[in-house]
Structure formats: C-alpha cells, structure tokens
Design a protein around this motif. Structure first.
Motif, short mmCIF file in Angstrom:
data_model
loop_
_atom_site.label_atom_id
_atom_site.label_comp_id
_atom_site.label_asym_id
_atom_site.label_seq_id
_atom_site.Cartn_x
_atom_site.Cartn_y
_atom_site.Cartn_z
N ASP A 1 4.59 1.98 1.05
CA ASP A 1 4.78 2.45 2.42
C ASP A 1 4.46 1.38 3.45
N TYR A 2 3.51 0.50 3.10
CA TYR A 2 3.07 -0.54 4.03
C TYR A 2 2.98 -1.87 3.32
N VAL B 1 0.85 -1.19 0.00
CA VAL B 1 0.00 0.00 0.00
C VAL B 1 0.89 1.24 0.00
N LYS B 2 0.68 2.07 -0.99
CA LYS B 2 1.37 3.35 -1.05
C LYS B 2 0.37 4.41 -0.64
N LEU B 3 0.72 5.21 0.33
CA LEU B 3 -0.20 6.25 0.78
C LEU B 3 -0.30 7.35 -0.27
N GLY C 1 -6.19 7.85 3.13
CA GLY C 1 -4.83 7.92 2.62
C GLY C 1 -4.41 6.78 1.73
N ALA C 2 -5.24 5.74 1.56
CA ALA C 2 -4.86 4.61 0.73
C ALA C 2 -4.70 5.07 -0.72
N VAL D 1 -6.23 0.69 9.52
CA VAL D 1 -6.00 -0.61 8.89
C VAL D 1 -5.93 -1.72 9.95
N SER D 2 -5.45 -1.41 11.13
CA SER D 2 -5.35 -2.41 12.20
C SER D 2 -6.73 -2.82 12.72
N ALA D 3 -7.73 -2.02 12.45
CA ALA D 3 -9.09 -2.34 12.90
C ALA D 3 -9.81 -3.32 11.97
N ILE D 4 -9.21 -3.64 10.83
CA ILE D 4 -9.82 -4.57 9.88
C ILE D 4 -9.42 -5.99 10.30
#
Length: 152
Positions: free
Chosen positions: A106-107, A72-74, A132-133, A89-92
């Motif tokens: 970035d991620y 994933v690039k912001l 931001g995705a 994203v951590s909530a998914i």
C-alpha cells in the motif's frame, strides 16, 4: 496544459540539473535578458510546471549511510484509515518520503539510517509499531542515479 517552446524546455532542463542558477545566469546562457528569463520561470511556476525548488542533502555526508525502500502493506484487521497511517509515518524523522502506491504493498517509504543496526531499531521500534502496519518488504539502496525526468 501550458504550451512549452524550445526555450522553455531548455530552461527546465537547466533548472532540473541545478535549480540554484539565477535568472541572469540562465538568460546569459540562452541569449535572453534577466527580466525575460525571470518572466519565463515565473510563468512556468504559475502554470504548475515548476512546483518548487528543493535542497538535496547528502544523507551519507550527514552520517546516514543506509537508505532502504520499504514496502508496507496495511493490516486489514482494525481498519486503520490511510490518513492515520500517513500522519503517523510522516512523523518519523528517518522516513524521507511516503508514497501511496498501487500493487502488492500500500505504501512505499524511503528510510535513511546511520547503519543497518540503526535501520533495524527504526523498523522495530517505530515503523512496525505504527497503527495498521502489516506486511513489510525492505530493499536496501546500493546506488542511485538521478534523472531529471521527461520534458516534452
């Protein structure tokens, strides 16, 4: 940095293969008493060499037959903070790991899904909707080999 002797290294290798082994069983295997083995393990934990013991679930056995590594690039417009993206994203629940990396993206996310159609749903409705995705790249996992990592 902690000094590791040969016993420490063997102990770490054994725990990396199966962290559920008791100090007594490990001690018997290596010719040390249970209390002495436990003290060694405790010293390695306190020094930060052992950061924890995790339960590894079999995603496929739980009905999640597809694993995808997602780069994933912001997006630069709007300038979403890294913390905001990481929190969202951590909530998914399907996202197992979130790694902030250096490189083209970035991620790096590890995402599990029931099948490709389920992954597409998660991607479109949840991940692409994140603040931001930007650009994405998906790599479907075909097979995996687990290695315990280097033990000096």
């Amino acid at each position: 940095m902690i000094e590791l002797d040969d016993f420490d290294r063997e102990l770490l290798r054994a725990l990396a293969r199966d962290a559920s082994q008791s100090a007594g069983a490990l001690g018997r295997r290596f010719g040390l008493s249970q209390p002495a083995t436990w003290r060694r393990i405790r010293r390695l934990e306190q020094a930060g060499v052992i950061r924890g013991r995790r339960l590894r679930l079999n995603a496929e056995a739980l009905g999640f037959g597809v694993t995808v590594f997602l780069g994933v690039k912001l997006a630069r417009k709007g300038r979403v903070s890294l913390e905001d993206f990481e929190r969202a994203v951590s909530a998914i629940p399907e996202v197992q790991t979130v790694e902030h990396v250096l490189g083209l993206y970035d991620y790096r996310l590890r995402v599990v899904a029931r099948d490709l159609a389920d992954f597409e749903r998660v991607l479109r409705r949840r991940i692409m909707a994140l603040p931001g995705a930007g650009d994405l790249e998906a790599n479907v996992l075909l097979s995996e080999e687990r290695r315990p990592g280097p033990i000096g």
